[in-house]
Design a protein around this motif. Structure first.
Motif, PDB file in Angstrom:
ATOM      1  N   TRP A 399       0.770  -1.282   0.119  1.00 14.16           N
ATOM      2  CA  TRP A 399      -0.107  -0.068  -0.090  1.00 14.16           C
ATOM      3  C   TRP A 399       1.078   1.064  -0.131  1.00 14.16           C
ATOM      4  CZ3 TRP A 399      -5.102  -0.942  -0.428  1.00 14.16           C
ATOM      5  CH2 TRP A 399      -5.430  -2.424   0.009  1.00 14.16           C
ATOM      6  N   ARG A 410       0.080   2.237  -5.633  1.00 12.72           N
ATOM      7  CA  ARG A 410      -0.047   0.810  -5.362  1.00 12.72           C
ATOM      8  C   ARG A 410      -0.078   0.044  -6.783  1.00 12.72           C
ATOM      9  NH1 ARG A 410      -4.421  -3.320  -3.353  1.00 12.72           N
ATOM     10  NH2 ARG A 410      -2.880  -4.465  -2.275  1.00 12.72           N
ATOM     11  N   CYS A 455       1.439   0.811   5.206  1.00 11.08           N
ATOM     12  CA  CYS A 455       2.057   0.140   3.724  1.00 11.08           C
ATOM     13  C   CYS A 455       2.238  -1.373   3.734  1.00 11.08           C
ATOM     14  CB  CYS A 455       3.377   0.929   3.643  1.00 11.08           C
ATOM     15  SG  CYS A 455       4.431   0.663   4.925  1.00 11.08           S
ATOM     16  N   GLY A 458      -2.572  -1.791   4.947  1.00 15.11           N
ATOM     17  CA  GLY A 458      -3.632  -1.075   4.490  1.00 15.11           C
ATOM     18  C   GLY A 458      -4.573  -0.249   5.167  1.00 15.11           C
TER      19      GLY A 458
END
Ligand code: SF4
Length: 478
Positions: A399, A410, A455, A458
């Motif tokens: 993410w 993404r 990341c 999400g």
């Protein structure tokens, strides 16, 4: 991207833009000291956090001078420039642009004037409601394109009141990640967002105070670590000492990626050295993804601590199988097509006699697009490695980050669309193992609930508003 010492693996391939740090900030209040030189060295220690531009603002009590330019700290400043920046307080900034383009106007510190004087500001992080904040400014107030300029203009808007009061009113309306140092002619201020996403620490000099993004920057100027600036805290430093004021309730969500890659290994976060955490992550990686092999090698330098931990835990010898060119700096010379095709070899070259005939474990800190790791696997095979097993000391980065680290959208993140097996295939590795999110979190010794891990999973701790982040979110959803 160019990274400082300890951060070289992701800039090896010009096509593989790795995670780009947001910025480094530094502030000093120290009458009788050469504050511009202290700031220079502080920024020098924080160079790994941003290499596009650097700047220093200084005041001797009556006016603020700012000097900033594109380039590395050592390229922007020399003795004669620093000699003109005299005063008793200063702030500094080294920047990687996460919002706004990489142009001189967007270099920091920013400088705005108020009815009663000036306001200079340096920001590490990324705001997510800049559009909403900008509406509160009169049209034409600022021409700059960054969230930082909007924030500075807001703080300076009602110039008749003390900056501290303006900050206490404005900061609760600001959403996103911000570790700030700012100043008027006499006073140094520092503030951290309620989540404390980006680090910010306070240190003591014999004759003053220092604020910096990382403890390593305190060490380099001879300051003693005092404490972290608390999430939601605003501090004011002047001749009366350090005054603390809380502008929001703390909801700590420190960036997990600081431990993986961003912070210097000689920095401490929450009382624990980053190097020790990274070595422990390597041990955990070996427990989670063992493999029969002859040698563990790091991708220098960012893979080194985890490779040491992996070797310790697995009992497989540790060695250097890749040599880094330590003198590769930012070059303004575009590589020719022939050199470009060699790509990674500008910066890394295998030690043929070490890797030949060996089954290798190659440890790296993260995979963003995968181009660098693909090139490394190929290069090691060409040098005679019989097997190449890739081990990664972070979970898959799936993410994008909206809080100041520019990974990629993404769609560009290899783990955003491929499974681990597919990534392994794409890299051409014999096996691939990522540490689990729980394993990584445990190694930090920080409870999961006090970390941002967005990341990887999400779950964004500061809700992302599509209208505010616009295009970036739309791209990220592809
Ligand atoms: S999304 Fe990742 S890089 Fe961004 S603040 Fe959270 S943990 Fe750090």
């Amino acid at each position: 991207m160019l990274k400082g010492d300890g951060h070289l693996s992701h800039d090896l391939d010009p096509l593989d833009q790795g995670p780009k740090d947001a910025c480094g900030v530094f502030g000093v209040w120290a009458p009788g000291e050469d504050v511009s030189k202290l700031t220079y060295y502080g920024l020098y220690a924080l160079q790994h956090r941003g290499q596009e531009s650097a700047g220093i603002a200084v005041s001797e009590g009556t006016r603020i001078l700012v000097y900033k330019d594109m380039g590395l700290v050592a390229q922007v400043f020399d003795e004669s420039v620093l000699g003109t920046l005299r005063g008793h307080l200063a702030i500094g900034h080294c920047r990687y642009s996460t919002t706004g383009s990489s142009v001189w106007e967007n270099a920091q510190p920013t400088l705005n004037s108020t009815e009663v004087g000036g306001l200079a500001l340096a920001h590490n992080g990324n705001l997510i409601n800049t559009g909403e904040l900008a509406v509160r400014l009169a049209p034409g107030t600022t021409r700059a394109t960054t969230d930082t300029e909007v924030l500075t203009a807001l703080l300076a808007k009602d110039g008749s009141r003390p900056i501290e009061d303006a900050a206490a009113e404005v900061l609760p309306q600001v959403r996103g990640a911000y570790s700030l140092v700012f100043m008027n002619e006499t006073t140094l201020f520092a503030a951290r967002d309620p989540q404390g996403v980006r680090p910010l620490v306070l240190g003591r000099l014999e004759r003053g105070w220092v604020v910096a993004s990382e403890t390593a920057a305190l060490d380099i100027v001879g300051a003693v670590f005092t404490r972290e600036i608390e999430p939601g805290e605003l501090i004011t430093i002047d001749e009366r000492g350090v005054k603390s004021r809380r502008f929001a309730v703390a909801e700590p969500k420190g960036c997990l990626f600081e431990y993986v890659y961003l912070a210097r290994p000689d920095t401490s976060i929450a009382g624990r050295g980053v190097q020790a955490t990274r070595v422990e992550v390597g041990r955990q990686l070996a427990r989670e993804h063992p493999v029969d092999a002859d040698l563990v090698i790091p991708t220098p330098e960012s893979g080194t601590p985890a490779a040491i931990g992996y070797a310790e835990q697995s009992g497989i010898p540790y060695g250097q199988g890749l040599v880094k060119n330590s003198y590769v700096g930012r070059t303004f010379i575009q590589p020719s097509q022939t050199i470009r095709q060699l790509g990674i070899r500008l910066k890394l070259n295998p030690l043929r006699e070490i890797v030949q005939g060996k089954r290798l474990v190659v440890v790296d800190d993260s995979i963003v697009r995968g181009n660098t790791q693909r090139a490394i696997v190929k290069m090691l095979r060409e040098a005679g490695a019989t097997e190449v097993h890739v081990r990664i000391s972070s979970p898959p980065v799936s993410w994008p980050c909206f809080y100041g680290i520019d990974f990629a959208t993404r769609a560009e993140l290899i783990a955003g669309s491929l499974t681990v097996d597919e990534i392994c295939q794409s890299l051409g590795a014999d096996s691939l193992g990522y540490i689990s999110l729980d394993g990584l979190t445990r190694a930090t010794t920080i409870p999961a609930g006090r970390l941002c891990r967005a990341c990887f999973d999400g779950n964004y701790p500061i809700p992302i508003d599509q209208d505010q982040v616009g295009k970036y979110v739309l791209e990220a959803k592809v």
